[in-house]
Scaffold this motif. Structure first.
Motif, PDB file in Angstrom:
ATOM      1  N   UNK A  54       0.604  -1.095  -0.107  1.00  0.00           N
ATOM      2  CA  UNK A  54       0.001   0.085  -0.275  1.00  0.00           C
ATOM      3  C   UNK A  54       0.793   1.413   0.020  1.00  0.00           C
ATOM      4  N   UNK A  55       0.607   1.956  -1.025  1.00  0.00           N
ATOM      5  CA  UNK A  55       1.490   3.382  -1.065  1.00  0.00           C
ATOM      6  C   UNK A  55       0.555   4.621  -0.561  1.00  0.00           C
ATOM      7  N   UNK A  56      -0.896   4.455  -1.105  1.00  0.00           N
ATOM      8  CA  UNK A  56      -1.671   5.311  -0.737  1.00  0.00           C
ATOM      9  C   UNK A  56      -3.134   5.090  -0.569  1.00  0.00           C
ATOM     10  N   UNK A  57      -4.034   5.717   0.192  1.00  0.00           N
ATOM     11  CA  UNK A  57      -5.164   5.197   0.530  1.00  0.00           C
ATOM     12  C   UNK A  57      -6.408   6.385   0.130  1.00  0.00           C
ATOM     13  N   UNK A  58      -7.316   5.771  -0.411  1.00  0.00           N
ATOM     14  CA  UNK A  58      -8.515   6.671  -0.750  1.00  0.00           C
ATOM     15  C   UNK A  58      -9.767   6.045   0.298  1.00  0.00           C
ATOM     16  N   UNK A  59     -10.183   7.165   0.864  1.00  0.00           N
ATOM     17  CA  UNK A  59     -11.733   6.654   1.597  1.00  0.00           C
ATOM     18  C   UNK A  59     -12.590   7.406   0.825  1.00  0.00           C
ATOM     19  N   UNK A  60     -14.109   6.604   0.573  1.00  0.00           N
ATOM     20  CA  UNK A  60     -15.122   7.489   0.003  1.00  0.00           C
ATOM     21  C   UNK A  60     -16.396   6.847   0.448  1.00  0.00           C
ATOM     22  N   UNK A  61     -17.490   7.189   0.108  1.00  0.00           N
ATOM     23  CA  UNK A  61     -18.840   6.662   0.469  1.00  0.00           C
ATOM     24  C   UNK A  61     -19.233   5.609  -0.264  1.00  0.00           C
ATOM     25  N   UNK A  62     -18.729   4.959  -1.328  1.00  0.00           N
ATOM     26  CA  UNK A  62     -19.381   3.685  -1.715  1.00  0.00           C
ATOM     27  C   UNK A  62     -20.417   4.075  -2.604  1.00  0.00           C
ATOM     28  N   UNK A  63     -21.438   3.104  -2.374  1.00  0.00           N
ATOM     29  CA  UNK A  63     -22.697   3.316  -3.082  1.00  0.00           C
ATOM     30  C   UNK A  63     -23.790   4.148  -2.362  1.00  0.00           C
ATOM     31  N   UNK A  64     -23.563   4.407  -1.409  1.00  0.00           N
ATOM     32  CA  UNK A  64     -24.424   5.222  -0.351  1.00  0.00           C
ATOM     33  C   UNK A  64     -24.802   6.493  -1.210  1.00  0.00           C
ATOM     34  N   UNK A  65     -26.292   7.050  -0.708  1.00  0.00           N
ATOM     35  CA  UNK A  65     -26.345   8.384  -1.460  1.00  0.00           C
ATOM     36  C   UNK A  65     -25.573   9.437  -0.489  1.00  0.00           C
ATOM     37  N   UNK A  66     -25.394   9.155   0.635  1.00  0.00           N
ATOM     38  CA  UNK A  66     -24.578  10.226   1.383  1.00  0.00           C
ATOM     39  C   UNK A  66     -23.021   9.512   1.626  1.00  0.00           C
ATOM     40  N   UNK A  67     -22.202  10.353   1.915  1.00  0.00           N
ATOM     41  CA  UNK A  67     -20.823   9.990   2.348  1.00  0.00           C
ATOM     42  C   UNK A  67     -20.924   9.353   3.859  1.00  0.00           C
ATOM     43  N   UNK A  68     -21.478  10.098   4.575  1.00  0.00           N
ATOM     44  CA  UNK A  68     -22.015   9.343   5.898  1.00  0.00           C
ATOM     45  C   UNK A  68     -23.124  10.245   6.640  1.00  0.00           C
ATOM     46  N   UNK A  69     -23.933   9.769   7.268  1.00  0.00           N
ATOM     47  CA  UNK A  69     -24.896  10.488   8.093  1.00  0.00           C
ATOM     48  C   UNK A  69     -24.440  10.734   9.588  1.00  0.00           C
ATOM     49  N   UNK A  70     -23.163  10.244   9.561  1.00  0.00           N
ATOM     50  CA  UNK A  70     -22.464  10.418  11.031  1.00  0.00           C
ATOM     51  C   UNK A  70     -22.617   9.341  12.044  1.00  0.00           C
ATOM     52  N   UNK A  71     -22.906   9.538  13.027  1.00  0.00           N
ATOM     53  CA  UNK A  71     -23.118   8.335  14.210  1.00  0.00           C
ATOM     54  C   UNK A  71     -24.210   7.904  13.959  1.00  0.00           C
ATOM     55  N   UNK A  72     -24.366   6.477  14.278  1.00  0.00           N
ATOM     56  CA  UNK A  72     -25.498   5.641  14.101  1.00  0.00           C
ATOM     57  C   UNK A  72     -26.145   5.769  15.762  1.00  0.00           C
ATOM     58  N   UNK A 217      -6.495   9.424  -9.278  1.00  0.00           N
ATOM     59  CA  UNK A 217      -5.106   9.874 -10.213  1.00  0.00           C
ATOM     60  C   UNK A 217      -4.047  10.482  -9.441  1.00  0.00           C
ATOM     61  N   UNK A 218      -4.577  11.201  -8.390  1.00  0.00           N
ATOM     62  CA  UNK A 218      -3.626  11.777  -7.485  1.00  0.00           C
ATOM     63  C   UNK A 218      -2.826  10.879  -6.571  1.00  0.00           C
ATOM     64  N   UNK A 219      -3.896   9.804  -6.261  1.00  0.00           N
ATOM     65  CA  UNK A 219      -3.162   8.697  -5.547  1.00  0.00           C
ATOM     66  C   UNK A 219      -2.274   7.734  -6.146  1.00  0.00           C
ATOM     67  N   UNK A 220      -2.398   7.701  -7.569  1.00  0.00           N
ATOM     68  CA  UNK A 220      -1.431   7.071  -8.459  1.00  0.00           C
ATOM     69  C   UNK A 220      -0.361   7.711  -8.449  1.00  0.00           C
ATOM     70  N   UNK A 221      -0.319   9.135  -8.791  1.00  0.00           N
ATOM     71  CA  UNK A 221       0.812  10.059  -8.822  1.00  0.00           C
ATOM     72  C   UNK A 221       1.734   9.829  -7.366  1.00  0.00           C
ATOM     73  N   UNK A 222       1.160   9.786  -6.164  1.00  0.00           N
ATOM     74  CA  UNK A 222       1.805   9.752  -4.934  1.00  0.00           C
ATOM     75  C   UNK A 222       2.503   8.419  -4.775  1.00  0.00           C
ATOM     76  N   UNK A 223       1.869   7.199  -5.361  1.00  0.00           N
ATOM     77  CA  UNK A 223       2.034   5.937  -5.143  1.00  0.00           C
ATOM     78  C   UNK A 223       3.296   5.620  -6.060  1.00  0.00           C
ATOM     79  N   UNK A 224       3.665   6.622  -7.092  1.00  0.00           N
ATOM     80  CA  UNK A 224       4.761   6.292  -8.106  1.00  0.00           C
ATOM     81  C   UNK A 224       5.906   6.958  -7.342  1.00  0.00           C
ATOM     82  N   UNK A 225       6.060   7.831  -6.303  1.00  0.00           N
ATOM     83  CA  UNK A 225       6.970   8.488  -5.841  1.00  0.00           C
ATOM     84  C   UNK A 225       7.713   7.712  -4.696  1.00  0.00           C
ATOM     85  N   UNK A 226       9.076   7.926  -4.151  1.00  0.00           N
ATOM     86  CA  UNK A 226       9.569   7.222  -3.440  1.00  0.00           C
ATOM     87  C   UNK A 226       8.585   7.160  -1.942  1.00  0.00           C
ATOM     88  N   UNK A 227       8.392   5.786  -1.536  1.00  0.00           N
ATOM     89  CA  UNK A 227       7.757   5.616  -0.407  1.00  0.00           C
ATOM     90  C   UNK A 227       8.305   6.204   0.886  1.00  0.00           C
TER      91      UNK A 227
END
Length: 283
Positions: A54-72, A217-227
């Motif tokens: 792993x060189x870089x991480x992306x966090x996203x909201x997947x298939x949900x209509x919101x990124x997150x509703x916060x605390x359950x 695209x930005x994550x791929x750029x970062x992943x190409x650099x010296x870890x």
């Protein structure tokens, strides 16, 4: 650790060319955060930090209509293991408080695991980013969002003081104490345009797919650099944020006294002189 990706109850993960994509996966609950999510997030970021693949991480909201509703609220406040459950299991106030402290510590550690992960973490937001979602993205290194994104420090609306990172990190990100206090005290929506003006997000994209693609695209750029260089940059930025300029200089001097001897420096210099693309070994 690179032999197979771990599985999670509340996250979907995949590694694409050194970029670990992490999708919050509770769409039926609007990606709301429960106890299992806190456990999963912390374990996932520790995995990402330790895995040389792993060189870089992306966090996203997947298939949900919101990124997150916060605390359950249902699971976190009403269950026997949740916050309200803690307050009713013992009569003594000291014992209640000690149990409550432990209940708050796990979400804090889960959010901080994004910051503690030595690999850069990019948040790709869409639609609503509510309550704990603001804590989460505030702990990320880079933040992009869609045009329809809005954020709300909504804890005040449910009688809570935000306690897992927003009040500590957001003022240092946006640099406008008045606006941060207004947002935290009113819970009002912060729209994408204002979020970019404040410096909370780096880019606004027209759609969810476009936002995720830009993050990739930005994550791929970062992943190409010296870890080694990438890791050191994140460590130094985080350290310098919380210390004086001189302390930051002292820290990076000591860091580079070791890491300037890395093979990555020679590899990068050789590639630059030969006008070729460098290939760096894994951490």
């Amino acid at each position: 650790m690179s032999e197979g990706l771990p599985s999670f109850e509340t996250l979907l993960v995949q590694n694409a060319g050194g970029v670990l994509e992490v999708a919050i996966n509770r769409p039926e609950q609007l990606n709301a955060f429960n106890h299992a999510f806190w456990v999963d997030l912390k374990r996932c970021m520790e995995y990402a930090s330790d895995d040389p693949e792993v060189r870089c991480v992306i966090v996203h909201g997947g298939s949900c209509r919101l990124f997150t509703a916060g605390l359950d609220l249902k699971s976190e406040l009403m269950s026997s293991s949740g916050l309200l459950g803690v307050t009713t299991t013992d009569r003594d106030v000291s014992r209640k408080a000690l149990k409550m402290d432990s209940s708050i510590r796990l979400p804090q550690e889960a959010i901080s695991s994004l910051e503690h992960c030595v690999k850069p973490v990019i948040a790709a937001m869409h639609s609503g980013v509510v309550g704990g979602g603001v804590d989460l993205v505030s702990a990320c290194d880079i933040r992009y969002c869609t045009e329809d994104t809005w954020l709300s420090i909504a804890e005040v609306d449910v009688g809570l003081t935000a306690d897992i990172g927003t009040l500590q990190r957001l003022p240092k990100i946006v640099g406008n104490d008045s606006v941060v206090r207004e947002l935290a005290l009113t819970g009002r929506k912060l729209l994408a345009k204002e979020a970019k003006e404040l410096g909370l997000v780096g880019k606004i994209l027209p759609s969810k797919d476009a936002c995720l693609e830009e993050a990739r695209q930005v994550a791929k750029q970062i992943a190409s650099k010296s870890p080694v260089a990438v890791l050191g940059t994140k460590v130094s930025l985080n350290f310098s944020r919380d210390h004086s300029v001189q302390e930051g200089l002292d820290h990076i001097r000591q860091w580079n006294s070791v890491h300037l001897m890395s093979d990555d420096v020679k590899t990068a210099a050789t590639a630059m002189m030969s006008k070729s693309k460098p290939t760096f070994s894994k951490l």
